[in-house]
Design a protein around this motif. Structure first.
Motif, short mmCIF file in Angstrom:
data_model
loop_
_atom_site.label_atom_id
_atom_site.label_comp_id
_atom_site.label_asym_id
_atom_site.label_seq_id
_atom_site.Cartn_x
_atom_site.Cartn_y
_atom_site.Cartn_z
N LEU A 187 0.85 -1.18 0.00
CA LEU A 187 0.00 0.00 0.00
C LEU A 187 0.89 1.23 0.00
CD1 LEU A 187 -2.71 1.51 0.36
CD2 LEU A 187 -2.45 1.15 2.83
N VAL A 188 0.73 2.07 -1.01
CA VAL A 188 1.52 3.28 -1.13
C VAL A 188 0.61 4.45 -1.48
CG1 VAL A 188 3.61 2.06 -1.84
CG2 VAL A 188 2.00 2.88 -3.57
N GLN A 189 1.18 5.64 -1.40
CA GLN A 189 0.43 6.84 -1.78
C GLN A 189 0.76 7.23 -3.22
OE1 GLN A 189 1.40 9.81 1.20
NE2 GLN A 189 -0.27 9.10 2.51
N ALA A 190 -0.13 8.00 -3.80
CA ALA A 190 0.08 8.48 -5.17
C ALA A 190 1.42 9.22 -5.24
CB ALA A 190 -1.06 9.39 -5.59
N GLY A 191 2.17 8.91 -6.30
CA GLY A 191 3.48 9.52 -6.47
C GLY A 191 4.63 8.69 -5.95
N ASP A 192 4.32 7.68 -5.15
CA ASP A 192 5.35 6.81 -4.59
C ASP A 192 5.84 5.80 -5.62
OD1 ASP A 192 4.11 6.55 -1.14
OD2 ASP A 192 5.23 8.11 -2.20
N GLU B 143 -5.04 4.58 -10.25
CA GLU B 143 -5.48 3.67 -11.33
C GLU B 143 -4.50 2.52 -11.55
OE1 GLU B 143 -5.24 6.99 -11.48
OE2 GLU B 143 -4.24 7.64 -13.34
N ASP B 144 -3.35 2.56 -10.90
CA ASP B 144 -2.42 1.43 -10.97
C ASP B 144 -2.76 0.34 -9.97
OD1 ASP B 144 0.15 3.87 -11.43
OD2 ASP B 144 -0.72 2.58 -12.99
N THR B 145 -3.74 0.60 -9.13
CA THR B 145 -4.15 -0.39 -8.13
C THR B 145 -4.66 -1.65 -8.81
OG1 THR B 145 -4.70 1.28 -6.47
CG2 THR B 145 -5.78 -0.86 -6.27
N ALA B 146 -4.07 -2.78 -8.45
CA ALA B 146 -4.43 -4.05 -9.07
C ALA B 146 -3.60 -5.16 -8.43
CB ALA B 146 -4.16 -4.02 -10.57
N VAL B 147 -3.95 -6.38 -8.77
CA VAL B 147 -3.07 -7.51 -8.48
C VAL B 147 -2.14 -7.65 -9.67
CG1 VAL B 147 -2.91 -9.98 -8.04
CG2 VAL B 147 -4.81 -8.66 -7.07
N TYR B 148 -0.85 -7.70 -9.39
CA TYR B 148 0.15 -7.79 -10.45
C TYR B 148 0.68 -9.22 -10.53
CZ TYR B 148 0.22 -2.78 -11.14
OH TYR B 148 -0.14 -1.49 -11.45
N TYR B 149 0.73 -9.72 -11.75
CA TYR B 149 1.17 -11.08 -12.01
C TYR B 149 2.39 -11.09 -12.93
CZ TYR B 149 -3.60 -12.29 -10.53
OH TYR B 149 -4.78 -12.42 -9.84
N CYS B 150 3.33 -11.95 -12.65
CA CYS B 150 4.37 -12.19 -13.64
C CYS B 150 4.04 -13.46 -14.39
CB CYS B 150 5.75 -12.25 -13.00
SG CYS B 150 6.11 -13.70 -12.02
N ALA B 151 4.53 -13.54 -15.62
CA ALA B 151 4.21 -14.66 -16.49
C ALA B 151 5.41 -15.00 -17.35
CB ALA B 151 3.01 -14.31 -17.36
N GLY C 249 2.48 -16.57 -11.93
CA GLY C 249 2.61 -16.53 -10.50
C GLY C 249 1.25 -16.34 -9.85
N GLN C 250 1.25 -16.27 -8.53
CA GLN C 250 0.00 -16.15 -7.79
C GLN C 250 -0.46 -14.70 -7.64
OE1 GLN C 250 2.92 -16.29 -6.34
NE2 GLN C 250 2.78 -14.64 -4.83
N GLY C 251 0.41 -13.76 -7.95
CA GLY C 251 0.06 -12.35 -7.91
C GLY C 251 0.45 -11.67 -6.62
N THR C 252 0.65 -10.37 -6.70
CA THR C 252 0.93 -9.55 -5.53
C THR C 252 0.10 -8.27 -5.64
OG1 THR C 252 2.70 -8.53 -4.20
CG2 THR C 252 2.95 -8.40 -6.58
N GLN C 253 -0.50 -7.88 -4.53
CA GLN C 253 -1.42 -6.75 -4.54
C GLN C 253 -0.65 -5.43 -4.45
OE1 GLN C 253 -5.02 -6.63 -4.60
NE2 GLN C 253 -4.60 -4.43 -4.87
N VAL C 254 -1.01 -4.52 -5.32
CA VAL C 254 -0.51 -3.15 -5.27
C VAL C 254 -1.71 -2.22 -5.11
CG1 VAL C 254 0.62 -1.30 -6.55
CG2 VAL C 254 1.52 -3.63 -6.66
N THR C 255 -1.69 -1.43 -4.05
CA THR C 255 -2.77 -0.49 -3.79
C THR C 255 -2.19 0.91 -3.66
OG1 THR C 255 -4.02 -2.20 -2.61
CG2 THR C 255 -4.69 0.10 -2.28
N VAL C 256 -2.71 1.82 -4.46
CA VAL C 256 -2.22 3.20 -4.46
C VAL C 256 -3.35 4.10 -3.99
CG1 VAL C 256 -1.13 5.01 -5.81
CG2 VAL C 256 -0.75 2.61 -6.42
N SER C 257 -3.12 4.78 -2.89
CA SER C 257 -4.14 5.68 -2.35
C SER C 257 -3.89 7.10 -2.85
CB SER C 257 -4.12 5.65 -0.83
OG SER C 257 -2.88 6.14 -0.35
N SER C 258 -4.98 7.83 -2.97
CA SER C 258 -4.87 9.22 -3.49
C SER C 258 -4.63 10.20 -2.37
CB SER C 258 -6.15 9.57 -4.24
OG SER C 258 -7.27 9.42 -3.40
#
Length: 126
Positions: free
Chosen positions: A11-16, A89-97, A117-126
């Protein structure tokens, strides 16, 4: 076969910035074209970035060009995604393939990749 495990989300803030890693095991990583995809709630999985077997060629979705950088270290069996200037808008589960292939062409469609992969969650707060 290759097994993929993502890490580095959070979990990060916008701009991080965040750096995702994808640790691979199994067959030699240099045999595979690699990619990052993401899937937000209620949306289809979308291509983010791809990299050729040697790392010479890369391809990015328009939405991340100039902000994200894909790289790989075949000796360390690791794929990376450096994400800068993150936006909500980058908030999503990210998968490598991974896609086993004998050329250097980067694939940008999910159906081209056999291993995920199983994915890793990225959450960007405004």
């Amino acid at each position: 076969q290759v097994q993929l495990v993502e890490s580095g989300g959070g979990l990060v803030q916008a701009g991080d910035s965040l750096r995702l890693s994808c640790a691979a095991s199994g067959r030699t990583l240099s045999m595979y074209v690699m990619g990052w995809f993401r899937q937000a709630p209620g949306k289809e999985r979308e291509f983010v970035a791809g990299i050729s077997r040697s790392g010479v060629l890369t391809n990015y979705a328009d939405s991340v060009k100039g902000r994200f950088t894909i790289s790989r270290d075949n000796a360390k069996y690791t794929l990376y995604l450096q994400m800068n200037s993150l936006q909500p808008e980058d908030t999503a589960v990210y998968y490598c393939a991974a896609h086993l292939v004998f050329d250097e062409n980067v694939r940008a469609t999910a159906r081209a990749y056999e291993y995920w992969g199983q994915g890793t969650q990225v959450t960007v707060s405004s």
